[in-house]
Design an enzyme around this catalytic site. Structure first.
Site, PDB file in Angstrom:
ATOM      1  N   GLY A  53       0.791  -1.302  -0.287  1.00 34.48           N
ATOM      2  CA  GLY A  53       0.417   0.379   0.066  1.00 34.48           C
ATOM      3  C   GLY A  53       0.698   1.375  -0.313  1.00 34.48           C
ATOM      4  N   CYS A  80       5.293  -6.044   1.765  1.00 37.53           N
ATOM      5  CA  CYS A  80       5.550  -4.964   1.878  1.00 37.53           C
ATOM      6  C   CYS A  80       4.711  -3.620   2.740  1.00 37.53           C
ATOM      7  CB  CYS A  80       5.420  -4.467   1.046  1.00 37.53           C
ATOM      8  SG  CYS A  80       6.497  -2.624   0.003  1.00 37.53           S
ATOM      9  N   TYR A  81       3.740  -3.463   2.328  1.00 34.04           N
ATOM     10  CA  TYR A  81       2.853  -2.439   3.787  1.00 34.04           C
ATOM     11  C   TYR A  81       2.835  -3.664   4.864  1.00 34.04           C
ATOM     12  CZ  TYR A  81      -0.349   0.271   5.267  1.00 34.04           C
ATOM     13  OH  TYR A  81      -2.027   0.433   6.558  1.00 34.04           O
ATOM     14  N   HIS A 167       8.519  -7.657  -3.290  1.00 34.20           N
ATOM     15  CA  HIS A 167       7.031  -7.772  -3.834  1.00 34.20           C
ATOM     16  C   HIS A 167       7.426  -8.832  -4.760  1.00 34.20           C
ATOM     17  CE1 HIS A 167       4.857  -4.399  -3.345  1.00 34.20           C
ATOM     18  NE2 HIS A 167       5.676  -4.147  -2.764  1.00 34.20           N
ATOM     19  N   GLU A 169       5.458 -10.689  -5.990  1.00 32.02           N
ATOM     20  CA  GLU A 169       4.063 -10.980  -7.273  1.00 32.02           C
ATOM     21  C   GLU A 169       5.371 -10.895  -8.750  1.00 32.02           C
ATOM     22  OE1 GLU A 169       2.837  -7.262  -4.758  1.00 32.02           O
ATOM     23  OE2 GLU A 169       4.113  -9.385  -4.583  1.00 32.02           O
ATOM     24  N   ASP A 224      -6.984  -6.315 -25.506  1.00 33.35           N
ATOM     25  CA  ASP A 224      -8.551  -6.327 -24.337  1.00 33.35           C
ATOM     26  C   ASP A 224      -9.903  -5.703 -25.037  1.00 33.35           C
ATOM     27  OD1 ASP A 224      -5.887  -6.003 -22.782  1.00 33.35           O
ATOM     28  OD2 ASP A 224      -6.244  -4.093 -22.870  1.00 33.35           O
ATOM     29  N   LYS A 370      -3.064  -8.253 -18.615  1.00 36.57           N
ATOM     30  CA  LYS A 370      -3.633  -8.779 -19.734  1.00 36.57           C
ATOM     31  C   LYS A 370      -2.671  -9.503 -20.584  1.00 36.57           C
ATOM     32  CE  LYS A 370      -2.364  -5.004 -22.438  1.00 36.57           C
ATOM     33  NZ  LYS A 370      -3.579  -4.077 -23.329  1.00 36.57           N
TER      34      LYS A 370
END
Length: 635
Positions: A53, A80-81, A167, A169, A224, A370
């Site tokens: 965050g 992280c946060y 992170h 991810e 998209d 994506k």
């Protein structure tokens, strides 16, 4: 179906965490940060992840968590946060870090168990933080470190509660997927989800939301909106989906024809084109603020759609508007409760938000990234030409042509330049008197780009290290660009007021066409990893004309990106060709007026008298900034 709950504290990567969990074939759901432990327990949750965050956990009104979730006996992972919040909530100490880490760091696990099972001794981890834990909560031990962060990971192995400052991810964290795989294993939730599950449930949702109605879809020909078109047709049938492609004049060179032919070949017969370039340019005349440009473009799209609907006598009670919005559009626009707004996407302007609240918008892929959209497109049978197409922003060149009201110099630029050159004696540097958008610590930044001029040949790895280190140490800079067109430091950059004009659009289109042509012609290792290649026109002049920024990037989901390490000879060829084609020789007539402007290279060693030579491009740069700290687009 058992799930892993991702609690959203406003991270740019909250949905990316959920994406990674799903890619590892576990089901995941996103919940607000303040959901009660009791409610979570009722939802068949097998694991909890606290996202990052943009705030500090010790700030007033910062998002917190129900402390009872740590008593549920369910594995918990803080990122992280979320890592800092675990420490803060359970009695540890969090402070502002002496070193703000943004980018790659070397992570050393100190405990190779739990989520760190099978980790190597040292690996690259992606950091984006300004605060850090300095005192552990009771029951925790340090599980990993980096050079600048002593508690880069912590764990209470007995309770299966973990925290990591980096992170996992993002694709730049080398062993991030292993960390999540280990967490899924600890939760006992392996193999609970696959993309076919999304397709099945989304088709059911489309049919429910659009019951008794037809869909008016705004399509760009990009991945998209094309996948959205195919998904809507599969759910509702071709006769209930009307596709409108708007030529807003900010597309690539010859792109209108290319998109029409491509979509027709894909079987989208119910497609119509509105040619509105003059209207968009008229509405954008004199506008320099990037946020304002995006809003004007988004609102003009809606105006065109409304007029087309009226011409076709479409009953508004029988139609809803469709969009190919994906999750990064929402999160970067500040679309979740605690998310920081990075930029307003044209499909998230106020009028669109109101239609969403009224249930008049359908966005089938809005929760996907994506890479997932591409996978859905393949499952729907779309051609690789459509599915693998390089992304192009909805506002088109409107956000790849920078417009400014006036020069915006950094007051202490010379001092910072000297500091940087002292630390990196192998380069000369120039802070440019403009700003661009970035994202650091999950928050928006609007700071200066730094141009570098190497004094010797540097490898991409060396350049990457420099581009990562500078924004971390000098917060006034959020982007680093490498000069390609000149080997020496360029002096006295000048910025003049500039907005979107036909002339500037033509220059940007020509430069983009040159880059695309050379990229098609060349063959080199890593070419297939180039996910997007923005070509940016910036009103920075070194004597005359403007500058071009080449921005090839590698990414899978748009939330993180690395600059593409292309062969330098290919980059140099692009630069040379841009300077050759976009610069003009002006022949002056007797009345001192330009007679013609011919695109040709200024002849070398020519003895012919020449009266004028106009440089429309004075320099070409290559953006070597990763995301974070720089966004993919400059606006």
């Amino acid at each position: 179906m058992p799930s892993i709950a991702v609690l959203d504290f406003g991270a740019q990567y909250a949905h990316l965490i959920a994406n990674r969990i799903r890619r590892l074939h576990a089901h995941s759901e996103i919940f607000p940060n303040d959901i009660s432990a009791e409610k979570l327990q009722s939802k068949n949750i097998g694991g909890i992840i606290l996202s990052g965050g943009p705030m500090s956990v010790f700030e007033e009104n910062s998002p917190q968590v129900d402390p009872k979730i740590f008593e549920l006996g369910i594995p918990v992972l803080g990122v992280c946060y979320g890592h800092q919040l675990i420490g803060y909530a359970l009695g540890g100490k969090v402070v502002g870090g002496k070193v703000k880490e943004f980018g790659k760091s070397e992570f050393t696990p100190l405990k190779k168990e739990g989520i760190f099972q099978n980790f190597p001794d040292v690996s690259i981890a992606w950091m984006s933080h300004g605060d850090e834990i300095v005192e552990l909560p009771k029951g925790f031990e340090i599980a990993g470190k980096t050079d600048d962060c002593a508690i880069a990971a912590m764990a209470d192995f007995r309770k299966n509660i973990y925290g990591v400052q980096f992170h996992p991810e993002v694709t730049h964290t080398e062993w991030g997927m292993l960390l999540y795989k280990n967490f899924i294993h600890i939760c006992g939730l392996e193999n609970t989800w696959k993309i076919e599950d999304f397709l099945e449930s989304e088709i059911a949702k489309i049919r429910e939301q659009a019951e008794g109605k037809k869909v008016f879809l705004l399509t760009s020909g990009g991945v998209d909106s094309s996948v959205t078109f195919a998904l809507l047709e599969k759910a509702l049938g071709k006769n209930r989906v009307y596709g409108l492609f708007v030529d807003h004049g900010l597309l690539r060179k010859n792109e209108v024809k290319e998109v029409e032919e491509m979509l027709a070949s894909a079987g989208f017969a119910n497609l119509h084109v509105a040619r509105e370039a003059d209207r968009f340019l008229r509405n954008l005349k004199g506008v320099t603020d990037p946020e304002q440009k995006r809003k004007i473009i988004g609102n003009t799209f809606l105006d065109v759609q409304a007029e087309v609907s009226e011409k076709l006598n479409l009953n508004p009670d029988e139609w809803i508007l469709g969009q190919g919005t994906i999750y990064p559009d929402t999160i970067e626009s500040g679309g979740t409760r605690h998310a920081s707004k990075i930029k307003t996407h044209h499909n998230r302007v106020e009028r669109i938000q109101k239609l969403i609240e009224e249930g008049k918008i359908i966005e089938p892929v809005k929760d996907l990234y994506k890479d997932e959209v591409r996978e859905v497109g393949r499952k729907l049978g779309l051609s690789e030409k459509i599915v693998a197409r390089h992304p192009f922003p909805g506002p088109g060149l409107g956000v790849r042509i920078l417009c400014v009201e006036k020069e915006d110099p950094l007051p202490n630029a010379e001092k910072i330049e000297q500091e940087i050159e002292t630390k990196f004696p192998e380069i000369s540097v120039q802070i440019l008197p403009i700003k661009s958008v970035g994202v650091q610590g999950d928050a928006r930044t609007y700071r200066h780009p730094l141009a570098i001029f190497p004094k010797k040949e540097l490898s991409w790895k060396e350049l990457d290290n420099i581009a990562t280190a500078i924004p971390n140490a000098w917060r006034e800079v959020n982007r680093v660009i490498l000069c390609i067109s000149h080997s020496h430091r360029l002096e006295n950059p000048v910025v003049q007021k500039s907005s979107l004009t036909k002339n500037r659009i033509e220059i940007a289109q020509e430069a983009d066409a040159i880059v695309r042509k050379i990229l098609d012609e060349e063959s080199f290792d890593g070419k297939d990893r180039i996910w997007q290649f923005p070509v940016v026109l910036v009103p920075v002049s070194f004597g005359e004309g403007e500058s071009i920024i080449l921005r090839p990037i590698e990414s899978t989901e748009a939330m993180t990106a690395s600059f593409a390490r292309m062969p330098m000879e290919v980059v140099q060829r692009m630069s040379n060709r841009i300077l050759e084609i976009t610069n003009y020789e002006l022949r002056i007539t007797d009345n001192n007026q330009p007679e013609s402007a011919n695109p040709l290279r200024e002849p070398e060693g020519s003895s012919e008298p020449r009266t004028a030579y106009s440089r429309r491009i004075s320099a070409v740069f290559f953006d070597i900034t990763n995301k974070p700290p720089g966004t993919i687009e400059w606006e």
